[in-house]
Design a protein around this motif. Sequence first.
Motif, PDB file in Angstrom:
ATOM      1  N   UNK A   1       0.829  -1.204   0.000  1.00 33.30           N
ATOM      2  CA  UNK A   1       0.000   0.000   0.000  1.00 33.30           C
ATOM      3  C   UNK A   1       0.868   1.261   0.000  1.00 33.30           C
ATOM      4  N   UNK A   2       0.461   2.248  -0.781  1.00 31.25           N
ATOM      5  CA  UNK A   2       1.173   3.520  -0.851  1.00 31.25           C
ATOM      6  C   UNK A   2       0.819   4.430   0.315  1.00 31.25           C
ATOM      7  N   UNK A   3      -0.447   4.408   0.747  1.00 31.47           N
ATOM      8  CA  UNK A   3      -0.897   5.267   1.844  1.00 31.47           C
ATOM      9  C   UNK A   3      -2.174   4.692   2.445  1.00 31.47           C
ATOM     10  N   UNK A   4      -2.427   5.054   3.693  1.00 31.49           N
ATOM     11  CA  UNK A   4      -3.654   4.681   4.397  1.00 31.49           C
ATOM     12  C   UNK A   4      -4.405   5.952   4.744  1.00 31.49           C
ATOM     13  N   UNK A   5      -5.704   5.966   4.470  1.00 28.81           N
ATOM     14  CA  UNK A   5      -6.549   7.125   4.753  1.00 28.81           C
ATOM     15  C   UNK A   5      -7.515   6.772   5.878  1.00 28.81           C
ATOM     16  N   UNK A   6      -7.623   7.643   6.863  1.00 28.03           N
ATOM     17  CA  UNK A   6      -8.542   7.366   7.960  1.00 28.03           C
ATOM     18  C   UNK A   6      -8.739   8.581   8.851  1.00 28.03           C
ATOM     19  N   UNK A   7      -9.574   8.403   9.858  1.00 27.34           N
ATOM     20  CA  UNK A   7      -9.770   9.450  10.853  1.00 27.34           C
ATOM     21  C   UNK A   7      -8.699   9.342  11.928  1.00 27.34           C
ATOM     22  N   UNK A   8      -8.505  10.419  12.672  1.00 27.27           N
ATOM     23  CA  UNK A   8      -7.340  10.487  13.559  1.00 27.27           C
ATOM     24  C   UNK A   8      -7.330   9.414  14.632  1.00 27.27           C
ATOM     25  N   UNK A   9      -8.503   9.033  15.163  1.00 28.88           N
ATOM     26  CA  UNK A   9      -8.524   8.019  16.211  1.00 28.88           C
ATOM     27  C   UNK A   9      -7.989   6.689  15.726  1.00 28.88           C
ATOM     28  N   UNK A  10      -8.417   6.263  14.545  1.00 30.32           N
ATOM     29  CA  UNK A  10      -7.948   4.994  13.985  1.00 30.32           C
ATOM     30  C   UNK A  10      -6.465   5.069  13.637  1.00 30.32           C
ATOM     31  N   UNK A  11      -6.037   6.182  13.050  1.00 29.27           N
ATOM     32  CA  UNK A  11      -4.626   6.315  12.683  1.00 29.27           C
ATOM     33  C   UNK A  11      -3.736   6.310  13.920  1.00 29.27           C
ATOM     34  N   UNK A  12      -4.206   6.936  14.991  1.00 30.05           N
ATOM     35  CA  UNK A  12      -3.424   6.940  16.228  1.00 30.05           C
ATOM     36  C   UNK A  12      -3.365   5.543  16.841  1.00 30.05           C
ATOM     37  N   UNK A  13      -4.476   4.841  16.814  1.00 27.85           N
ATOM     38  CA  UNK A  13      -4.515   3.495  17.404  1.00 27.85           C
ATOM     39  C   UNK A  13      -3.610   2.526  16.658  1.00 27.85           C
ATOM     40  N   UNK A  14      -3.415   2.779  15.361  1.00 28.51           N
ATOM     41  CA  UNK A  14      -2.633   1.856  14.526  1.00 28.51           C
ATOM     42  C   UNK A  14      -1.260   2.425  14.178  1.00 28.51           C
ATOM     43  N   UNK A  15      -0.742   3.322  15.001  1.00 30.54           N
ATOM     44  CA  UNK A  15       0.513   3.975  14.631  1.00 30.54           C
ATOM     45  C   UNK A  15       1.671   2.985  14.529  1.00 30.54           C
TER      46      UNK A  15
ATOM     47  N   UNK B   1      -5.130  12.030   6.808  1.00 30.69           N
ATOM     48  CA  UNK B   1      -6.150  12.191   7.844  1.00 30.69           C
ATOM     49  C   UNK B   1      -7.397  12.853   7.265  1.00 30.69           C
ATOM     50  N   UNK B   2      -8.521  12.165   7.356  1.00 35.33           N
ATOM     51  CA  UNK B   2      -9.801  12.697   6.894  1.00 35.33           C
ATOM     52  C   UNK B   2     -10.316  13.714   7.912  1.00 35.33           C
ATOM     53  N   UNK B   3     -10.636  14.914   7.445  1.00 35.80           N
ATOM     54  CA  UNK B   3     -11.080  15.985   8.340  1.00 35.80           C
ATOM     55  C   UNK B   3     -12.558  16.315   8.198  1.00 35.80           C
ATOM     56  N   UNK B   4     -13.294  15.581   7.372  1.00 40.11           N
ATOM     57  CA  UNK B   4     -14.738  15.793   7.263  1.00 40.11           C
ATOM     58  C   UNK B   4     -15.441  14.444   7.385  1.00 40.11           C
ATOM     59  N   UNK B   5     -16.666  14.470   7.894  1.00 39.95           N
ATOM     60  CA  UNK B   5     -17.330  13.195   8.166  1.00 39.95           C
ATOM     61  C   UNK B   5     -18.853  13.306   8.137  1.00 39.95           C
ATOM     62  N   UNK B   6     -19.462  12.138   7.978  1.00 41.24           N
ATOM     63  CA  UNK B   6     -20.901  11.936   8.141  1.00 41.24           C
ATOM     64  C   UNK B   6     -21.077  10.443   8.330  1.00 41.24           C
ATOM     65  N   UNK B   7     -22.270  10.012   8.717  1.00 47.27           N
ATOM     66  CA  UNK B   7     -22.527   8.580   8.819  1.00 47.27           C
ATOM     67  C   UNK B   7     -23.760   8.220   8.004  1.00 47.27           C
ATOM     68  N   UNK B   8     -23.864   6.951   7.656  1.00 46.88           N
ATOM     69  CA  UNK B   8     -25.028   6.478   6.916  1.00 46.88           C
ATOM     70  C   UNK B   8     -26.259   6.388   7.810  1.00 46.88           C
ATOM     71  N   UNK B   9     -26.099   6.623   9.099  1.00 50.48           N
ATOM     72  CA  UNK B   9     -27.230   6.603  10.027  1.00 50.48           C
ATOM     73  C   UNK B   9     -27.976   7.928  10.036  1.00 50.48           C
ATOM     74  N   UNK B  10     -27.327   8.971   9.529  1.00 49.39           N
ATOM     75  CA  UNK B  10     -27.934  10.296   9.529  1.00 49.39           C
ATOM     76  C   UNK B  10     -27.969  10.882   8.132  1.00 49.39           C
ATOM     77  N   UNK B  11     -27.634  12.164   8.012  1.00 50.36           N
ATOM     78  CA  UNK B  11     -27.616  12.845   6.725  1.00 50.36           C
ATOM     79  C   UNK B  11     -26.255  12.610   6.074  1.00 50.36           C
ATOM     80  N   UNK B  12     -26.147  11.510   5.360  1.00 50.70           N
ATOM     81  CA  UNK B  12     -24.858  11.072   4.827  1.00 50.70           C
ATOM     82  C   UNK B  12     -24.280  12.035   3.798  1.00 50.70           C
TER      83      UNK B  12
END
Length: 287
Positions: free
Chosen positions: A53-67, A77-88
Amino acid sequence: MLHDIGTQRRLTRLVPHTSAALWLPLDDGLISGPEDHLRDLRQFLTRDVVEPVTAVLGFRGALRSCHRELTRTPTIMNLTASTTLGEHTRKVVVGRVADAVRDGAEAVACHINVTSAYEGEQLEILGRLVSEADAYGMPVIAMAYPRGRHPDGTDDNHLALRERDPDEFAVLVRHGVRAAVELGASAVKTIYTGTVESFRTVVECAMDVPVLIAGEKLIDEGEAMAKAQYAIRAGAAGVAFGRQIFARGEPGPFVQKLRTGMDDCWAERNRTVTSVPPRSSALLGGS
């Protein structure tokens, strides 16, 4: 696009000049939930998965946990978000560029959904993040998708249009990609348009800004490999395959095959770069 030296050096680690980029997005754990191999990323991110893999993309919590698992792997690091449970389709800001700098990320990412009722808000967010990131010499990866809402509230990714008319679907994809480029994105992740010919127009409209395709829903291994190769033949810088990897029963062997297939296709494209590229049959629908 011209970048300062810091931004350019970081971007080159994510999008090499000598091979196709293979990004592994892990942000679906927040977006759609921690299913499949996302339930425990530390067990999933084994050497056979991570090394190609060339790079991994994720949110900061996951990236920190897998450092530890990602010590030698560039991160976005992804800086914007939504979930499929709400207004995706409505992405909101969930972090700052300074967070990514502090954690050693090579870039930040921002999502825009064109045709969404919240398109304007997301364009504003992207423009603001680019200005903020410029001060740190950080590339901004735009994830630009045509995505609105059906009358029943479910996502409308315009996939029926892609199957019916890839060229017309490409109009939407081109617009989203070009919007990201106009606002200063360093690279763009978007959706494959269905044919080599139509996706080539997407790459052209990006004006040398690298374009990568998303993996979308899980498909047969052979189809996924073909999709990656078609995108590269069309001029894409690579692929960002999340579900195609973490939702597969045996992700390690697939990543290895994918890497080899992409490298072969990259070499073939470079050998024929001065000739007229061959036309290819469509992966989805007609040519």
